[in-house]
Design an enzyme around this catalytic site. Sequence first.
Site, short mmCIF file in Angstrom:
data_model
loop_
_atom_site.label_atom_id
_atom_site.label_comp_id
_atom_site.label_asym_id
_atom_site.label_seq_id
_atom_site.Cartn_x
_atom_site.Cartn_y
_atom_site.Cartn_z
N CYS A 83 2.12 52.31 -14.90
CA CYS A 83 1.85 52.09 -13.47
C CYS A 83 1.52 53.41 -12.79
O CYS A 83 0.54 54.05 -13.14
CB CYS A 83 3.01 51.34 -12.81
SG CYS A 83 2.53 50.59 -11.25
N HIS A 128 2.77 46.33 -15.78
CA HIS A 128 4.17 46.53 -16.18
C HIS A 128 4.44 45.74 -17.46
O HIS A 128 4.79 44.55 -17.39
CB HIS A 128 5.11 46.06 -15.07
CG HIS A 128 5.13 47.00 -13.91
ND1 HIS A 128 5.99 48.06 -13.82
CD2 HIS A 128 4.35 47.05 -12.80
CE1 HIS A 128 5.76 48.72 -12.70
NE2 HIS A 128 4.77 48.14 -12.07
N GLU A 140 6.93 45.84 -19.31
CA GLU A 140 8.35 45.45 -19.38
C GLU A 140 8.63 44.21 -18.54
O GLU A 140 9.71 43.62 -18.66
CB GLU A 140 9.23 46.63 -18.94
CG GLU A 140 9.33 46.91 -17.45
CD GLU A 140 8.12 47.65 -16.86
OE1 GLU A 140 7.12 47.80 -17.57
OE2 GLU A 140 8.19 48.04 -15.68
#
Lengths: 253, 209
Positions: free
Chosen positions: B85, B185, B187
Amino acid sequence: MRVIVEVLLNNDRLVKGMRFKNHIYVGDPENIIRLYNELKIDELVICQIGTLSPAENKRFLMRLSEQAFMPVCYAGNLKSVEDIDEIFSMGFDKIRFTSALYFNTRLIEYTIDRYGRQAVVLGIDLISSLWRSVLRARVCNKKNIKLVSFQELLDLSISFNPCEILIRSVDEEGMMSGLNKAVVDICSRASQSRSIIYSGGIKSFSDILAIKSLGFAGVAIGAMSIFHGRKRGILVSYPTDSQMKGLRDGWKK
Amino acid sequence: MKKNKKIIVLNYGLGNTPTLANAIEFLGFDVEIKAKLAKEDINAVVFLPGVGSFDSGVNMLKDSGNFYFLKSAAQQSNFNLIGVCLGMQLLMSKSEEGIEEGLGIFDGDVIALKANQANVGWNYVYSNSEYGEGTVKGHWPRMYFVHSYRVNVKDSSLILAKSSFQNEDFPCIIGNGQHFGIQFHPERSHSDGLKLIKNLLTSMKCELL
């Protein structure tokens, strides 16, 4: 369109009720988040309705944020900028403000300034019945519950230019009663100019399809993802992959 | 016995550190969260997360004593850096979001999305790069994006995957085989995101516990 799951935390217990009352325990929060991981839900909102502040509940909230492999928004019981910093330090992606729109706009300004608009969702709890031809919204703090003009709150929300605005029909919360057409119409009008998430009463996938057809950015489901059947047996669920595929048609592919 | 490569998530005060570290651990790798990198980390894989503005990211990296370490370590062949990011944007030379100079690991800059609004939500990622095989190539995974700016690399061969927002295509994974930048992202992107992290770490010779 996103289908967002909202769960309620009473301190460290996951609960669900009807119209924010009569809450029952629905399961271990970490286990339920793991199930939502497997169901690949679009987004999760964790809404605190208990009394613990983020700092008082830090270890627990952090575990929840860590376990979730989807974007997570936090809502509820945010009183200070320290609370805001605490939430983002735990890894939450967004914060949703509802009553702060009326009682503490400084928190919203601070969050936008420090973490950006994309991290801010504003919520409005809409009362579906009219009072002297005026639509009202509910705001509450520790001391009292107030009913204020829905339109004024919506205009104020728009002025903050948040990532999105969630409009929730309070009378339908947790009821799985289906869509309240009058409320949906009101929200639909608001969604012409803004990114609006609809919440309240969703009981089936056909309700979700109806919301999609009206151009909403998303829909929030609660009871539908926790309960099953008329007797409200606990069964964690989410629309199937093939159903979700239909919602994702027309994405920016 | 060959020593497993160390994986570090850098906690310099701006970023989704615990979630990223948990995703790496969930995949079965050993991971450490560190606030300040040191000499012994010169052979590590370092994740550089980030949420916020470009200048605040640069300043926080400087305040935490990591900025010049990263710049110099990136020149070493055993050091791998993965920006996520804002972390991806910090790998570039500069940004129109601010006045500070970035790490300059990739030649190029950061510019605002043309739509002048944030790209928040799930989106498909596509790749023609061989590198993307098994992760993004031909698979069209969906990933979670939150950003208002995008990178603009001078050398287009660095672009490993793209996505689009309001009809604007932008690079969402860049890399040179050693350092990588990811705009979304991973994750928070379920199994597709986790798979990408795993493939990157495996390609960097990190071994599962």
